[in-house]
Design a protein around this motif. Structure first.
Motif, mmCIF file in Angstrom:
data_model
loop_
_atom_site.group_PDB
_atom_site.id
_atom_site.type_symbol
_atom_site.label_atom_id
_atom_site.label_comp_id
_atom_site.label_asym_id
_atom_site.label_seq_id
_atom_site.Cartn_x
_atom_site.Cartn_y
_atom_site.Cartn_z
ATOM 1 N N VAL A 126 0.534 -0.790 0.257
ATOM 2 C CA VAL A 126 0.012 0.466 -0.644
ATOM 3 C C VAL A 126 0.400 1.577 -0.102
ATOM 4 O O VAL A 126 1.600 1.649 0.558
ATOM 5 C CB VAL A 126 -1.140 0.326 1.305
ATOM 6 N N SER A 127 0.503 2.361 -1.061
ATOM 7 C CA SER A 127 1.071 3.635 -1.052
ATOM 8 C C SER A 127 0.418 4.265 -1.282
ATOM 9 O O SER A 127 -0.832 4.577 -1.863
ATOM 10 C CB SER A 127 2.635 3.008 -2.412
ATOM 11 N N GLY A 128 0.729 5.793 -0.645
ATOM 12 C CA GLY A 128 0.017 6.767 -0.977
ATOM 13 C C GLY A 128 0.355 8.169 0.110
ATOM 14 O O GLY A 128 1.605 8.152 0.315
ATOM 15 N N GLN A 129 -0.762 8.913 -0.084
ATOM 16 C CA GLN A 129 -0.565 9.877 0.846
ATOM 17 C C GLN A 129 -1.098 9.530 2.042
ATOM 18 O O GLN A 129 -2.301 9.662 1.672
ATOM 19 C CB GLN A 129 -0.718 11.461 -0.190
ATOM 20 N N MET A 130 -0.968 10.411 3.347
ATOM 21 C CA MET A 130 -1.467 9.979 4.378
ATOM 22 C C MET A 130 -1.493 11.832 4.701
ATOM 23 O O MET A 130 -0.071 11.933 5.491
ATOM 24 C CB MET A 130 -1.180 9.283 5.675
ATOM 25 N N LEU A 131 -2.279 12.570 5.644
ATOM 26 C CA LEU A 131 -2.270 13.479 6.373
ATOM 27 C C LEU A 131 -2.853 13.365 7.558
ATOM 28 O O LEU A 131 -3.603 12.575 8.040
ATOM 29 C CB LEU A 131 -3.159 14.681 5.445
ATOM 30 N N ILE A 132 -2.393 13.941 8.922
ATOM 31 C CA ILE A 132 -2.958 14.060 9.963
ATOM 32 C C ILE A 132 -2.688 16.083 10.449
ATOM 33 O O ILE A 132 -1.975 17.098 10.226
ATOM 34 C CB ILE A 132 -1.942 13.864 10.231
ATOM 35 N N ARG A 133 -3.865 16.209 10.882
ATOM 36 C CA ARG A 133 -3.822 18.139 10.847
ATOM 37 C C ARG A 133 -4.495 18.020 12.196
ATOM 38 O O ARG A 133 -4.687 17.239 12.839
ATOM 39 C CB ARG A 133 -4.708 18.529 10.337
ATOM 40 N N LEU A 134 -3.663 18.971 13.784
ATOM 41 C CA LEU A 134 -3.523 18.665 14.650
ATOM 42 C C LEU A 134 -4.317 20.708 14.702
ATOM 43 O O LEU A 134 -3.717 21.395 14.907
ATOM 44 C CB LEU A 134 -2.262 19.087 15.436
ATOM 45 N N VAL A 135 -4.841 20.708 15.700
ATOM 46 C CA VAL A 135 -5.968 21.809 15.771
ATOM 47 C C VAL A 135 -6.024 21.803 17.255
ATOM 48 O O VAL A 135 -6.743 21.138 18.009
ATOM 49 C CB VAL A 135 -6.854 22.105 15.426
ATOM 50 N N LEU A 136 -5.122 22.975 17.207
ATOM 51 C CA LEU A 136 -5.004 22.930 19.511
ATOM 52 C C LEU A 136 -5.923 23.720 20.118
ATOM 53 O O LEU A 136 -6.194 24.888 18.943
ATOM 54 C CB LEU A 136 -2.927 23.025 19.489
ATOM 55 N N GLN A 137 -6.238 23.968 21.708
ATOM 56 C CA GLN A 137 -7.191 24.911 21.599
ATOM 57 C C GLN A 137 -6.703 24.780 23.775
ATOM 58 O O GLN A 137 -6.606 23.943 23.892
ATOM 59 C CB GLN A 137 -8.566 24.245 22.111
ATOM 60 N N TYR A 138 -6.227 26.366 23.663
ATOM 61 C CA TYR A 138 -5.828 26.401 24.729
ATOM 62 C C TYR A 138 -6.310 27.886 25.202
ATOM 63 O O TYR A 138 -5.943 28.695 24.199
ATOM 64 C CB TYR A 138 -4.300 26.332 24.936
ATOM 65 N N ALA A 139 -5.958 28.085 26.271
ATOM 66 C CA ALA A 139 -6.189 29.711 27.079
ATOM 67 C C ALA A 139 -4.522 30.505 27.102
ATOM 68 O O ALA A 139 -5.368 31.654 25.939
ATOM 69 C CB ALA A 139 -7.101 29.745 28.326
ATOM 70 N N SER A 140 -3.892 30.051 27.308
ATOM 71 C CA SER A 140 -2.396 31.056 27.235
ATOM 72 C C SER A 140 -1.603 30.136 26.531
ATOM 73 O O SER A 140 -1.518 28.547 27.267
ATOM 74 C CB SER A 140 -2.202 31.530 28.435
ATOM 75 N N PRO A 141 -0.426 29.980 26.258
ATOM 76 C CA PRO A 141 0.542 29.328 26.193
ATOM 77 C C PRO A 141 1.527 28.381 27.377
ATOM 78 O O PRO A 141 1.895 27.717 27.095
ATOM 79 C CB PRO A 141 1.525 30.193 25.384
ATOM 80 N N GLN A 142 1.409 29.279 28.972
ATOM 81 C CA GLN A 142 1.398 28.603 29.900
ATOM 82 C C GLN A 142 0.898 27.502 30.852
ATOM 83 O O GLN A 142 0.949 27.068 31.936
ATOM 84 C CB GLN A 142 1.743 29.881 31.281
ATOM 85 N N ASP A 143 -0.438 27.609 30.136
ATOM 86 C CA ASP A 143 -1.475 26.299 30.041
ATOM 87 C C ASP A 143 -0.320 24.940 30.742
ATOM 88 O O ASP A 143 0.679 24.829 29.638
ATOM 89 C CB ASP A 143 -2.731 25.810 29.388
ATOM 90 N N GLN A 144 -0.539 24.101 31.188
ATOM 91 C CA GLN A 144 -0.021 22.832 31.262
ATOM 92 C C GLN A 144 -0.687 21.752 30.916
ATOM 93 O O GLN A 144 -0.359 20.763 30.579
ATOM 94 C CB GLN A 144 -0.410 22.740 33.461
ATOM 95 N N ALA A 145 -1.784 22.158 30.294
ATOM 96 C CA ALA A 145 -2.432 21.056 29.397
ATOM 97 C C ALA A 145 -3.341 21.593 27.971
ATOM 98 O O ALA A 145 -3.000 22.951 28.724
ATOM 99 C CB ALA A 145 -4.147 20.396 30.440
#
Length: 341
Positions: free
Chosen positions: A129-148
């Motif tokens: 099996v050959s081809g293209q695979m794609l993954i897209r991450l859309v992140l959600q957080y209040a501020s860059p200092q969040d721990q999760a």
């Protein structure tokens, strides 16, 4: 595709092996045209946005650390990753494990979006099996200092050709189940990796540790290049300039001439044998017809009371028919004799 699950269990963003380097505006088109796609919503990860950015920007070093034997001994949860080849940067890298390989690229269309693309080849369901695979991450957080943070993960696969897509359709149900199983398992294994990351972020996963692994990768690449050059140098110097090409051309011409002679000899023998068989069959048929006429004439002359005139006419008729048979045989045998000339 089992190697996908192993790499995903080794690093949070190793799911980029399913990813695609398509620009953000093309992600929806890719998913719409994909043979397989799935969206995992509301994934909760125990990592800060800053630490995730660090992992993404040092992904090649992370994979190099996880594949080290001493690291796998310390952390059995990540002990099943085997990389035969790894090289490049976080934005463009290649890797190979067993019979599976991928060429991966990464880009960030926005501050909270990461898109990966991979040209992959893998063995699955008895097919290559050959081809293209794609993954897209859309992140959600209040501020860059969040721990999760929360993330929405989109996984999609598009075969390299319509022929491969048609070959997969009869097993599409099994293919989708296997993809769902691997992706679901990877989402769980991400949590295992994050626990290991928290233990090693001041050691193997520190900036110094990752830079050290990248330096080893570059050094290994230089050593391999030197070994390849040393292997090819004697071959290049053994013959004068253009000598190898001339020798190969002469050998190819000799082999081609020999093959032509053998083929011509075989064809000539086959044609000659076929012609001889035809002449033999015609001769035997004519002899049978002549014998039948002789037998019929003898029977007529013996069993019937014929006048001398009638017997002479019968004999003349017999001679006429014999001449016709001989002429027919001559006409049938003539074309082969012309062909022989």
């Amino acid at each position: 595709m089992s190697y996908l699950s192993k790499i995903l269990s080794a690093a949070l963003v190793a799911c980029c092996l399913w990813g695609g380097a398509a620009p953000a505006q093309e992600t929806k088109d890719f998913v719409a045209q994909a043979l397989y796609s799935h969206v995992y919503k509301d994934q909760r990860w125990a990592i800060s946005p800053q630490e995730l950015d660090f992992l993404v920007d040092n992904l090649v070093g992370v994979l190099a650390v996880v594949s080290q034997p001493e690291f796998k001994r310390r952390h059995p949860l990540l002990g099943n990753l085997v990389l035969e080849r790894l090289g490049g940067t976080a934005h463009s890298f290649s890797l190979k494990t067993y019979s599976n390989q991928a060429q991966v690229t990464m880009e960030r269309p926005g501050p909270r979006e990461i898109v990966y693309q991979a040209q992959i080849t893998m063995q699955k369901l008895g097919l290559s099996v050959s081809g293209q695979m794609l993954i897209r991450l859309v992140l959600q957080y209040a501020s860059p200092q969040d721990q999760a943070l929360k993330a929405e993960v989109t996984v999609a696969f598009r075969p390299a050709s319509e022929v491969l897509a048609a070959a997969l359709k009869p097993v599409m149900t099994s293919f989708q189940k296997e993809m769902d199983r691997l992706a679901g398992k990877a989402m769980v294994q991400i949590q295992d990796f994050l626990r290991v990351y928290q233990e090693e972020r001041s050691g193997a996963f520190s900036r110094a540790g990752l830079l050290g692994q990248l330096a080893l990768i570059n050094q290994r690449r230089l050593v391999q290049a030197a070994e390849l050059k040393a292997k090819t140098a004697p071959t290049d110097s053994a013959l004068p300039s253009g000598g190898l090409g001339r020798v190969a051309l002469a050998l190819a011409a000799a082999l081609l001439l020999l093959a032509g002679l053998v083929l011509g000899w075989l064809l000539a023998n086959r044609l000659r044998a076929s012609r001889d068989q035809k002449l033999l069959r015609r001769s035997l048929r004519a002899q049978r017809e002549q014998a039948a006429l002789d037998k019929r004439l003898a029977k007529l002359l013996k069993t019937r009371e014929l006048s001398p005139q009638a017997a002479a006419e019968a004999k003349l008729e017999h001679q006429r028919l014999s001449r016709e048979l001989l002429q027919r045989l001559g006409r049938e045998a003539k074309p082969p004799r012309q062909a022989k000339k």
